[in-house]
Design a protein around this motif. Structure first.
Motif, mmCIF file in Angstrom:
data_model
loop_
_atom_site.group_PDB
_atom_site.id
_atom_site.type_symbol
_atom_site.label_atom_id
_atom_site.label_comp_id
_atom_site.label_asym_id
_atom_site.label_seq_id
_atom_site.Cartn_x
_atom_site.Cartn_y
_atom_site.Cartn_z
ATOM 1 N N ILE A 153 0.881 -0.710 0.680
ATOM 2 C CA ILE A 153 0.060 -0.287 -0.338
ATOM 3 C C ILE A 153 0.615 1.205 -0.379
ATOM 4 C CG2 ILE A 153 -1.682 1.309 1.390
ATOM 5 C CD1 ILE A 153 -2.808 -0.996 2.424
ATOM 6 N N SER B 242 0.964 4.886 1.009
ATOM 7 C CA SER B 242 0.609 6.278 0.921
ATOM 8 C C SER B 242 0.836 7.854 0.569
ATOM 9 C CB SER B 242 -0.279 6.070 2.587
ATOM 10 O OG SER B 242 0.771 6.107 3.541
ATOM 11 N N GLY C 166 -1.408 15.329 7.103
ATOM 12 C CA GLY C 166 -2.373 16.043 7.526
ATOM 13 C C GLY C 166 -3.284 15.104 7.512
ATOM 14 N N GLU C 167 -4.501 16.534 7.297
ATOM 15 C CA GLU C 167 -6.121 15.568 6.915
ATOM 16 C C GLU C 167 -5.916 14.622 5.809
ATOM 17 O OE1 GLU C 167 -8.853 15.795 9.090
ATOM 18 O OE2 GLU C 167 -7.180 15.634 10.689
ATOM 19 N N PHE D 117 -4.965 12.436 2.477
ATOM 20 C CA PHE D 117 -3.902 10.917 2.226
ATOM 21 C C PHE D 117 -5.062 10.316 0.759
ATOM 22 C CE2 PHE D 117 -2.251 11.315 6.461
ATOM 23 C CZ PHE D 117 -1.419 11.774 6.557
ATOM 24 N N PHE E 210 -4.140 7.111 -1.504
ATOM 25 C CA PHE E 210 -3.442 5.268 -0.834
ATOM 26 C C PHE E 210 -3.833 4.144 -2.587
ATOM 27 C CE2 PHE E 210 -5.639 6.358 2.936
ATOM 28 C CZ PHE E 210 -4.308 6.816 3.644
ATOM 29 N N HIS F 80 3.617 0.533 2.569
ATOM 30 C CA HIS F 80 3.618 -0.554 3.209
ATOM 31 C C HIS F 80 3.511 -2.162 3.121
ATOM 32 C CE1 HIS F 80 2.022 2.635 6.371
ATOM 33 N NE2 HIS F 80 1.822 3.728 5.285
ATOM 34 N N THR G 81 -0.355 25.998 24.395
ATOM 35 C CA THR G 81 -1.088 24.192 24.137
ATOM 36 C C THR G 81 -0.364 23.333 24.897
ATOM 37 O OG1 THR G 81 -0.484 24.237 22.294
ATOM 38 C CG2 THR G 81 -1.840 25.358 21.892
ATOM 39 N N ARG H 183 9.784 13.288 17.034
ATOM 40 C CA ARG H 183 8.708 13.226 16.708
ATOM 41 C C ARG H 183 7.344 12.289 17.156
ATOM 42 N NH1 ARG H 183 6.018 9.431 14.077
ATOM 43 N NH2 ARG H 183 4.729 9.830 12.168
ATOM 44 N N GLY H 184 7.877 11.901 18.918
ATOM 45 C CA GLY H 184 6.933 10.923 18.821
ATOM 46 C C GLY H 184 6.447 11.442 20.058
ATOM 47 N N ALA H 185 6.144 12.849 20.270
ATOM 48 C CA ALA H 185 5.809 13.202 21.205
ATOM 49 C C ALA H 185 4.667 14.033 20.729
ATOM 50 C CB ALA H 185 6.975 13.610 22.474
ATOM 51 N N PRO H 186 3.796 13.785 20.872
ATOM 52 C CA PRO H 186 2.666 15.072 20.563
ATOM 53 C C PRO H 186 2.045 15.909 21.686
ATOM 54 C CG PRO H 186 1.136 12.854 21.188
ATOM 55 C CD PRO H 186 2.781 12.809 21.495
ATOM 56 N N ARG I 155 0.928 17.615 24.452
ATOM 57 C CA ARG I 155 0.550 17.753 25.905
ATOM 58 C C ARG I 155 -0.108 19.014 25.926
ATOM 59 N NH1 ARG I 155 4.060 16.555 30.255
ATOM 60 N NH2 ARG I 155 2.392 15.693 31.288
ATOM 61 N N GLN J 182 0.385 4.862 20.784
ATOM 62 C CA GLN J 182 0.973 4.730 19.961
ATOM 63 C C GLN J 182 1.311 3.273 19.181
ATOM 64 O OE1 GLN J 182 5.093 6.103 21.216
ATOM 65 N NE2 GLN J 182 5.856 6.321 19.540
ATOM 66 N N TRP K 213 -0.225 7.333 14.144
ATOM 67 C CA TRP K 213 -1.635 7.389 15.392
ATOM 68 C C TRP K 213 -1.459 9.172 16.261
ATOM 69 C CZ3 TRP K 213 1.294 9.421 19.489
ATOM 70 C CH2 TRP K 213 2.780 9.576 19.330
ATOM 71 N N ASP K 214 -0.727 9.437 16.026
ATOM 72 C CA ASP K 214 -0.322 11.317 16.319
ATOM 73 C C ASP K 214 -1.504 11.908 15.855
ATOM 74 O OD1 ASP K 214 1.192 11.165 14.779
ATOM 75 O OD2 ASP K 214 2.376 12.091 15.886
ATOM 76 N N PRO L 106 -3.872 15.006 18.021
ATOM 77 C CA PRO L 106 -3.012 15.551 19.691
ATOM 78 C C PRO L 106 -4.333 16.060 20.279
ATOM 79 C CG PRO L 106 -2.181 17.150 17.804
ATOM 80 C CD PRO L 106 -3.319 16.259 17.091
ATOM 81 N N SER M 212 -3.688 16.076 31.807
ATOM 82 C CA SER M 212 -3.252 15.594 30.648
ATOM 83 C C SER M 212 -3.048 14.591 30.195
ATOM 84 C CB SER M 212 -1.874 16.467 30.448
ATOM 85 O OG SER M 212 -1.317 15.903 31.140
ATOM 86 N N HIS N 68 -4.601 7.733 10.153
ATOM 87 C CA HIS N 68 -5.341 7.726 8.640
ATOM 88 C C HIS N 68 -4.645 6.704 7.462
ATOM 89 C CE1 HIS N 68 -5.393 12.054 10.000
ATOM 90 N NE2 HIS N 68 -6.813 12.432 8.699
ATOM 91 N N LEU N 69 -2.962 6.822 8.017
ATOM 92 C CA LEU N 69 -2.553 5.765 7.306
ATOM 93 C C LEU N 69 -2.720 3.650 7.409
ATOM 94 C CD1 LEU N 69 0.525 7.274 8.003
ATOM 95 C CD2 LEU N 69 -0.638 7.708 5.964
ATOM 96 N N MET O 202 -7.368 2.914 3.590
ATOM 97 C CA MET O 202 -6.682 2.200 4.149
ATOM 98 C C MET O 202 -6.735 1.837 5.445
ATOM 99 S SD MET O 202 -5.285 0.162 1.804
ATOM 100 C CE MET O 202 -5.324 -0.147 0.466
ATOM 101 N N HIS P 124 -9.024 22.366 20.638
ATOM 102 C CA HIS P 124 -8.248 23.117 21.827
ATOM 103 C C HIS P 124 -9.876 23.938 22.701
ATOM 104 C CE1 HIS P 124 -7.067 25.205 25.594
ATOM 105 N NE2 HIS P 124 -6.302 24.736 25.043
#
Lengths: 546, 453, 203
Positions: free
Chosen positions: A170, A172, A176-177, A179, A181, A217, A365, A426-429, A431, C10, C16-17, C20, C41, C63-64, C98, C178
Motif C-alpha cells: 500500500i 500512502s 495532515g488530513e 491522504f 492510497f 507498506h 497548548t 517526533r513521537g511526542a505530540p 500535551r 502509539q 497514531w498522533d 493530538p 493531561s 489515517h494510514l 486504508m 482546543h
C-alpha cells in the motif's frame, strides 16, 4: 450422587467399577443395533476416509461428510444434529443418513421408535491459518531517493495446504488530513497442495512514482485451501519504506533516516569557526584586503547556515520551510505574517512567530518543564540564529576576531538544540494540560446514566457441571447406555472451558463402552471438573460462616 | 494288678469325672453370667468385634482394652453400652511410645465456604507426620502427611460423605449446612478500582449491587438501588446485603448506615481511600499509617501486591487480626464489631494486579477480592441434609472414644502375656472335653480288662 | 487514588498522533460534567509495551494503514482479555480508506468479529442519553470522507461488555480542537466522549 451397587465392586477393595455400556445393550435395551459412521474429510484437508463403529466422539474438519448407517428399517429411525433433523432413508438392508459437519461442536442423536438411541459428539478440528514470515526487507527503511529495487522474500507454511501467497503493498501519499492510497500485489505464488513455500519478488520503486513523504507498506499474505470455513489467511508483519521529505525531521523508529539538520548545522558552524580562527591567526601576516575578502566569504557561508537554521525553525512552525528564510537583504518578499512581511526577521520576531503558531487563546497548548516543546527546541536555535546574525555582521565587516564570540555562542546554542531535539522527538505530540479546577462541573447538562447490568459469573456453572456428572454416574448404574449418553453430552458441554475434564471424560466413555473398568478415568474426570481444589496446611485465623 | 473292687472304684471315679466334665460342658453352654469380678483383657482392636458379641452373652466384670487402632463408631457405642451395663472398661494404647502419636487419631469436619462457589472447607487434624488420605464418594481428593501445624485444610466441592484418615484412624464427615449468601454492595467513585472490584466479585459468582458516583446526585447503580440516584441508599441491612465494600470516600454519605449494618452483623470491607471517612473511624480495626512505597516491577512477580502502593495499617485494636501482612507492614486487618466484622485494607489500585499482573492475574485478583469479602460476609447457615446423614459420620473417633470410655490408662509394661477372653473360653471347653473323653475311656478300658461289657 | 488517565495508543505503523487535541478535549469534558478523578493531561503509550495495560481505556486513531506487530497483537490480546476497552476511530472517515480496511482486519484477528452495536446499547445511556445511537459528526454531515452517515458503531464483545469499539464517524476530527474553544459551540459535541469514558469506568 454416585452410589455404585456393591455387586459392581469388581475389585473388592472398595473401589467402584462401572459396567460396560455394551453389556447393557446386549441385554436388549436397544433395537437400533450398531451404528457405522463413515467420515469423508473435505478435499482441503487431504485426509483419508474413516470408518468407525459406534463412536462416542468424532473429530472432523468443518465440511466433512458424515454417513451414518445401521441395520433395520429406515421408517421410524430418526437422526438429529443438535436441533436440526437429518433425513434417514432406506439403503440396502438397513438405513442411512448423511450430513455435513459445521464449524461448531454438535451432538448427533439417532433413535428408533420403541428401540434405543445413540448419541455421538462432533468436535470440529481446527484448520490453522498459514504462518508467514517476512525475511526481506528485514526492517523499516527510510530512503532519500524514491528509486531503486527492493528484494522481497517471505516463507509461508500451513498445516494442511497452501492455496496462494502474495506480497501486498500500500502506498500512502499526503499529509495532515489529506491522504491518498494505492495498493497492489507482487509475486503471486500458487504452491498447489504444498504445505511450505518460499515467496520471492522485487519491488521497483521507480515504477511506483513515489514522492517525498510517501510511505510504502509491505507485507506477505498467504491463504490456505480451506474452501468450507475459510480460507484461512495468514500475514507477515508489515514493513514500511518511507521516502524522506526535504524538510525531514523525524528520526524516531527509523534506522536509515537522513542525518538531522541540527547535526549538519553543528558541523557547519564548527567548520566556520575553524576557518575563522585560522583567518584570525593569519590576519597579521597577510594584507588587510585579503583578510576582509576571506572574512566576507566566511560571512556568506555563515549567512547560508543562518538560513538553514531559519528553515528548521519555520518547518516546525508548520510553514514547511518552503518560504525559506526571511532575512535581511535576501531580496525575497514573503507574507506568512504581517511581522515577517514587515521587513527583516529579527530573532525576537522569530520567537514571537513561534509562540504565535503554538499558542491558542493566550494559553500555551503544551508544556514540558514550564516550556513548550516547540519553544524548547527553537529557543536555542533562535539564539544560534541571533548569534550567527552578529557573527555575520562582523565577518561582513572584515572583523573575524570580533565574529568569533558570537560564533562560539551559536555553536553552543546548536549543541543545546541538539540535546533538546533528543527530548522532543517526533513521537511526542503536544500535551495540553487542562485546568481541571477551572472547568470542573461547569457543564450545564446533567447526566442521567442508565442502570448497570451485572457480569456473568465465570465459574458459576461448575457446581451444575458436578451435579450433572453425579447424575450421569447414577445413570450409569441404572442404565449404562443412558449414562454414557449423559457423559457424552457433559463432555461436549465442558470441552472448551475444561479441556482436561473433557479428556478424562472421553477416556471414561471409551472404557465404559469397551466394558473396561472406568473407575480411574471417572475419578480423574471428577477431579478435573472440580478444577479449583485448594489444599493448605494451616488453619485460617479468621473467617467462617455464621 | 488292682483288685476287682479297686477297679470298680476306678470305673466309678472315671464315670464321675466324665459326668462332671459333661456337666461342665453343659454349664459352659448354658452357663449363667460370669461372676461380677471376672476381668478380661482384649489385646488388639481387631479382636474387639468378636469379644463384644461374646461379652454381651457372657458379661465380664472388668474389661482391659489394648488398642492398636481407633475403634469404629459401632464398637465404641457397644463398649459404652457394656460400661453402662456394669462392666468396668479401661483402655490404653498399644505399641512403642513413639508409635502412639498417631493413635490420637484423625478428626475431620466439613463446613460450607462462605463464597458463591458452593464448596466446602474440609479441615482434618491429626498428629504431625501421620499419613492422611481424604476422599469423598467420587474418589480420592488429597493425599499428604499432616504438617507440623497438625492440620490439613481443603476447599473443594464435596460429593457425599468425606472420609479422612490413615492406617490406624479413619474419620468421616459430611457438610450439614449451606450458607445463605445475600448480595454485596460496592460503593465507589466511578473509576478503575470500583469497576474491577465489582467485576471480580461478579465473575466469582457474588451477586453485586453497585453505586458508582459520577457527578453530584448522579450515580451509576445496579441492583436493589434500582434507579435511585439519591445520595443515600435505603436498606443497607443484613436482610439485604451480606457485605459492603466501601472503596473510597464516596461511602461517606452512607457511613451511619454502614456502622449500623456492621453492628447488626453485616460485613464491611474498607478500602484504603475509604479509611479517611471520619464517621467510619469508630469501627475501623486499625488506623491509617505510613505510606508504602510500591516495588517497581513487582506487579508481574509472584508477589504482585508488593507493586501496589497504599498505606500500612497501624495501631490495630486489641481484638484485631492481621489477615494480610506484606514486608512487615499490616495491609489487611480485621476485627469484630458487635456481631459484625470489618476488614480494613491498605492497598491502592488493586485493579493494576488484574490488568498488569502475570499469567493468571485476573483469576488471582478475583479470588483475592472474593476471599476478602468472604472473610467478613454475613452468611447465616441453612440445614443442607436430613439429620440421618449426620448419624452416618464419625468426625472425631478418638474424642468419641475418650467420651465413651474416659481417658486412656497411662502406659505401663504388660504384667505377662494377657489371656484373651476368647482363648480362655476355648481352653476351658477343650479341658472339659478332654476330661469327658478321658473319663469315659478310662472306665471303658477298665471294664474291658476285667472282662465286663 | 484511582485516577483516570486518558491514553492514546502509539502503534508502529501509521500516524497514531493525528488527533493530538482529542485527549485534552475529552479530559476537559470529563471534568466539566463529572466528578471523576481525571489526570489533567493525557499520555501516549506504545501498544507494544506492557505499559499499555496500565490504561484500561485506550484510544487509537490515524489515517494510514495499520499493521500491528506480533508484540502489539500480544499486548492487545492480553489487554482485552483482562477487561480493557480499545476505542478505535477512523480519522479518514472513509470505509474505502486504508485505515479502515487494515485496522478492521487487524482487530478482527485479535479481538474477533466487529459487529454492529445496537443503538440501544448501554453505551448510549451510560451518562448522557443518545436515543438515536452515536451522534453524527460534522465530517459526516458535510459529506467528507466516504460521504456516508454511519448509523452504527461497531464492536467486538467480551461477554456483554464492549472490548473494542470501532467508529467510522471520525470523532478524531470532530473532537480535535482546543477545549477552550468549546465555548463557541451551542451543543458540546464531545458529550459522547463522556459516555465512552463513563461506560469504560463503570461497566
Amino acid at each position: 450422587m454416585w452410589r455404585m451397587p456393591a455387586a459392581l465392586d469388581r475389585a473388592g477393595d472398595g473401589s467402584r467399577a462401572v459396567p460396560g455400556a455394551g453389556g447393557a445393550r446386549a441385554a436388549g435395551a436397544t433395537a437400533l443395533g450398531a451404528v457405522t459412521l463413515t467420515l469423508r474429510p473435505p478435499r482441503y484437508a487431504g485426509r483419508a476416509v474413516e470408518r468407525l463403529v459406534d463412536p462416542a466422539l468424532v473429530r472432523a474438519y468443518p465440511g466433512s461428510r458424515v454417513m451414518l448407517e445401521g441395520a433395520g428399517p429406515a421408517d421410524g429411525t430418526r437422526a438429529r444434529v443438535d436441533d436440526a433433523s437429518v433425513a434417514v432413508r432406506e439403503a440396502g438392508i438397513g438405513w442411512r443418513s448423511e450430513f455435513v459437519t459445521g464449524a461448531a461442536r454438535a451432538l448427533v442423536r439417532v433413535e428408533r421408535d420403541g428401540g434405543g438411541a445413540r448419541l455421538l459428539a462432533l468436535e470440529p478440528l481446527v484448520d490453522s491459518a498459514p504462518m508467514v514470515t517476512l525475511r526481506s526487507p528485514a526492517r523499516d527503511t527510510v530512503l532519500r531517493q524514491p528509486n531503486g529495487t527492493i528484494a522481497l522474500a517471505a516463507d509461508v507454511r500451513d498445516d494442511l495446504g497452501l492455496a496462494s501467497a502474495v506480497f501486498e503493498y500500500i502506498v500512502s501519499s499526503g499529509a495532515g488530513e489529506r491522504f491518498t492510497f494505492t495498493s497492489g500485489t507482487l509475486g503471486a505464488l500458487r504452491p498447489g497442495s504444498g504445505r511450505e513455500a518460499a515467496l520471492r519478488a522485487s519491488l521497483s520503486l521507480d515504477g511506483l512514482t513515489l514522492a517525498p513523504g510517501d510511505v510504502v507498506h509491505l507485507r506477505a499474505v498467504a491463504r490456505d485451501q480451506n474452501d468450507v470455513s475459510g480460507p484461512g489467511v495468514g500475514s507477515s508483519e508489515s514493513r514500511t519504506i518511507r521516502i524522506a521529505r526535504a524538510d525531514e525531521y523525524d528520526s524516531v523508529a527509523v534506522d536509515q533516516a537522513p542525518p538531522p539538520e541540527v547535526d549538519k548545522s553543528l558541523l557547519s558552524q564548527r567548520m566556520l569557526i575553524n576557518l575563522t580562527e585560522a583567518l584570525v591567526k593569519r590576519s597579521r601576516a597577510v594584507a588587510r584586503t585579503e583578510v576582509t575578502a576571506e572574512s566576507r566569504r566566511i560571512g556568506r557561508d555563515q549567512g547560508r547556515l543562518r538560513k538553514q537554521v531559519s528553515d528548521i525553525i519555520f518547518s516546525r512552525l508548520g510553514d514547511g520551510g518552503e518560504g525559506g528564510e526571511h532575512f535581511h537583504g535576501d531580496g525575497h518578499a514573503h507574507a506568512e505574517s504581517d511581522e515577517l512581511a514587515a521587513g527583516p526577521l529579527t530573532p525576537e520576531a522569530l520567537l514571537r512567530a513561534a509562540e504565535k503558531a503554538t499558542v491558542i487563546s493566550g494559553s500555551p497548548t503544551d508544556f514540558e518543564h514550564d516550556e513548550t516543546p516547540v519553544v524548547a527546541i527553537n529557543r536555542p536555535m533562535l539564539e544560534a540564529y541571533n548569534a550567527m546574525w552578529d557573527a555575520g555582521r562582523a565577518l561582513d565587516g572584515g572583523e573575524p576576531a570580533r565574529a568569533l564570540p558570537p560564533m562560539y555562542i551559536a555553536l553552543a546554542a546548536i549543541q543545546r538544540a541538539r540535546a533538546a531535539e533528543r527530548l522532543y522527538l517526533r513521537g511526542a505530540p503536544p500535551r495540553v494540560v487542562v485546568d481541571l479546577a477551572r472547568v470542573r462541573l461547569q457543564g450545564k447538562e446533567p447526566g442521567s446514566p442508565g442502570a448497570r447490568s451485572p457480569r456473568q459469573p465465570i465459574d458459576l456453572a461448575r457446581a451444575g457441571v458436578l451435579a450433572r456428572f453425579g447424575a450421569a454416574l447414577d445413570e450409569l448404574t441404572r442404565d449404562p447406555a443412558a449414562g454414557v449418553d449423559s457423559l457424552i453430552v457433559l463432555r461436549l458441554a465442558v470441552a472448551e472451558r475444561l479441556p482436561a475434564a473433557a479428556a478424562a471424560l472421553e477416556g471414561a466413555i471409551a472404557a465404559v463402552r469397551a466394558s473396561r473398568n472406568a473407575t480411574d478415568a471417572l475419578r480423574r474426570a471428577r477431579r478435573a471438573l472440580d478444577d479449583g481444589l485448594v489444599a493448605t496446611d494451616t488453619l485460617p485465623a479468621w473467617g467462617g460462616a455464621r | 494288678m488292682p483288685s476287682r473292687g479297686e477297679r470298680r472304684l476306678l470305673e466309678r471315679g472315671s464315670r464321675a469325672v466324665a459326668l462332671a466334665a459333661l456337666g461342665g460342658l453343659l454349664w459352659l453352654a448354658w452357663r449363667p453370667p460370669p461372676p461380677a469380678n471376672a476381668r478380661v483383657t482384649v489385646d488388639g482392636t481387631a479382636a474387639l468385634p468378636a469379644f463384644l458379641s461374646q461379652a454381651t452373652r457372657a458379661p465380664v466384670g472388668a474389661l482391659a482394652l489394648v488398642i492398636d487402632s481407633i475403634p469404629g463408631r459401632r464398637e465404641r457405642d457397644w463398649l459404652r453400652a457394656l460400661a453402662g451395663a456394669g462392666t468396668a472398661v479401661t483402655w490404653r494404647r498399644a505399641g512403642a511410645t513413639a508409635l502412639r502419636g498417631d493413635l490420637t487419631g484423625i478428626a475431620i469436619t466439613a463446613e460450607p465456604v462462605v463464597d458463591p462457589s458452593g464448596r466446602s472447607r474440609i479441615v482434618a487434624v491429626g498428629p504431625p507426620g501421620a499419613p492422611l488420605t481424604i476422599s469423598d464418594e467420587a474418589g480420592g481428593m488429597d493425599s499428604a502427611s499432616i504438617a507440623s501445624s497438625g492440620a490439613r485444610v481443603l476447599d473443594a466441592t464435596v460429593d457425599g460423605i468425606v472420609t479422612g484418615g490413615g492406617a490406624r484412624s479413619v474419620a468421616t464427615t459430611a457438610p450439614r449446612d449451606s450458607v445463605v449468601l445475600r448480595p454485596v454492595l460496592v460503593l465507589a467513585n466511578a473509576g478503575w478500582e470500583g469497576k474491577f472490584i465489582a467485576a471480580a466479585l461478579e465473575e466469582a459468582g457474588w451477586r453485586v449491587d453497585v453505586r458508582f458516583a459520577v457527578a453530584p446526585r448522579v450515580a451509576v447503580v445496579q441492583g436493589t438501588g434500582g434507579r435511585d440516584q439519591a445520595a443515600t441508599i435505603a436498606g443497607i441491612d443484613t436482610g439485604r446485603y451480606a457485605a459492603v465494600v466501601a472503596v473510597d470516600e464516596s461511602a461517606a454519605p452512607h457511613a451511619a448506615a454502614l456502622v449500623r449494618f456492621v453492628r447488626q452483623g453485616g460485613g464491611l470491607v474498607v478500602g484504603r481511600d475509604a479509611s479517611s471517612v471520619v464517621a467510619l473511624a469508630p469501627i475501623l480495626p486499625a488506623r491509617p499509617g505510613a505510606p508504602i512505597t510500591p516495588v517497581l516491577g513487582a506487579i508481574a512477580s509472584d508477589q504482585p501486591l508488593r507493586a501496589l502502593g497504599g498505606i500500612a495499617l497501624s495501631a490495630p485494636r486489641r481484638d484485631a487480626v492481621v489477615l494480610d501482612r506484606l514486608g512487615g507492614a499490616a495491609r489487611g486487618v480485621a476485627a469484630r464489631v458487635g456481631v459484625g466484622r470489618v476488614l480494613m485494607l491498605g492497598y491502592d489500585e488493586t485493579w493494576r494486579w488484574r490488568m498488569e499482573g502475570g499469567e493468571g492475574a485476573p483469576a488471582e485478583h478475583r479470588s483475592w477480592w472474593s476471599a476478602m469479602v468472604a472473610s467478613v460476609a454475613y452468611a447465616p447457615l441453612a440445614p443442607l441434609r436430613p439429620a440421618t446423614a449426620a448419624q452416618l459420620v464419625d468426625e472425631a473417633p478418638y474424642a468419641a472414644l475418650v467420651d465413651a470410655l474416659g481417658e486412656p490408662l497411662p502406659d505401663q509394661p504388660s504384667a505377662g502375656a494377657p489371656i484373651s477372653a476368647i482363648a480362655w473360653q476355648r481352653l476351658r471347653f477343650v479341658l472339659l472335653f478332654v476330661l469327658l473323653i478321658g473319663g469315659l475311656l478310662a472306665e471303658w478300658t477298665s471294664r474291658r480288662l476285667r472282662g465286663a461289657r | 487514588m484511582s485516577t483516570f488517565t486518558f491514553a492514546t495508543v502509539q502503534y508502529e505503523s501509521g500516524d497514531w498522533d493525528s488527533a493530538p487535541l482529542v485527549p485534552a478535549n475529552l479530559i476537559d469534558s470529563i471534568a466539566r460534567y463529572t466528578e471523576i478523578d481525571v489526570a489533567p493531561s493525557g499520555v501516549v503509550v506504545p501498544l507494544g509495551s506492557e505499559a499499555a495495560l496500565r490504561y484500561p481505556l485506550l484510544y487509537l486513531t490515524g489515517h494510514l494503514p495499520v499493521r500491528f506487530t506480533a508484540q502489539e497483537k500480544q499486548v492487545l490480546t492480553r489487554f482485552l482479555d483482562r477487561g480493557g476497552l480499545l476505542f478505535v476511530d477512523d480519522h479518514n472517515h472513509d470505509v474505502d480508506g486504508m485505515f479502515h480496511k487494515t485496522v478492521t482486519e487487524e482487530l478482527e484477528q485479535v479481538a474477533g468479529v466487529l459487529r454492529k452495536l445496537p443503538n440501544t446499547h448501554p453505551l448510549y445511556s451510560s451518562f448522557f442519553r443518545f436515543e438515536d445511537g452515536p451522534p453524527n459528526t460534522s465530517h459526516e454531515l458535510n459529506g467528507w470522507g466516504d460521504n456516508l452517515l454511519h448509523p452504527y458503531l461497531m464492536a467486538a464483545m467480551r461477554g456483554d461488555r464492549i472490548a473494542v469499539l470501532y467508529s467510522n464517524k471520525d470523532y478524531s476530527s470532530e473532537w480535535n480542537f482546543h477545549p477552550d474553544n468549546k465555548r463557541f459551540y451551542s451543543v458540546d459535541n464531545t458529550r459522547f466522549g463522556v459516555n465512552l469514558v463513563v461506560y469504560a469506568l463503570t461497566r
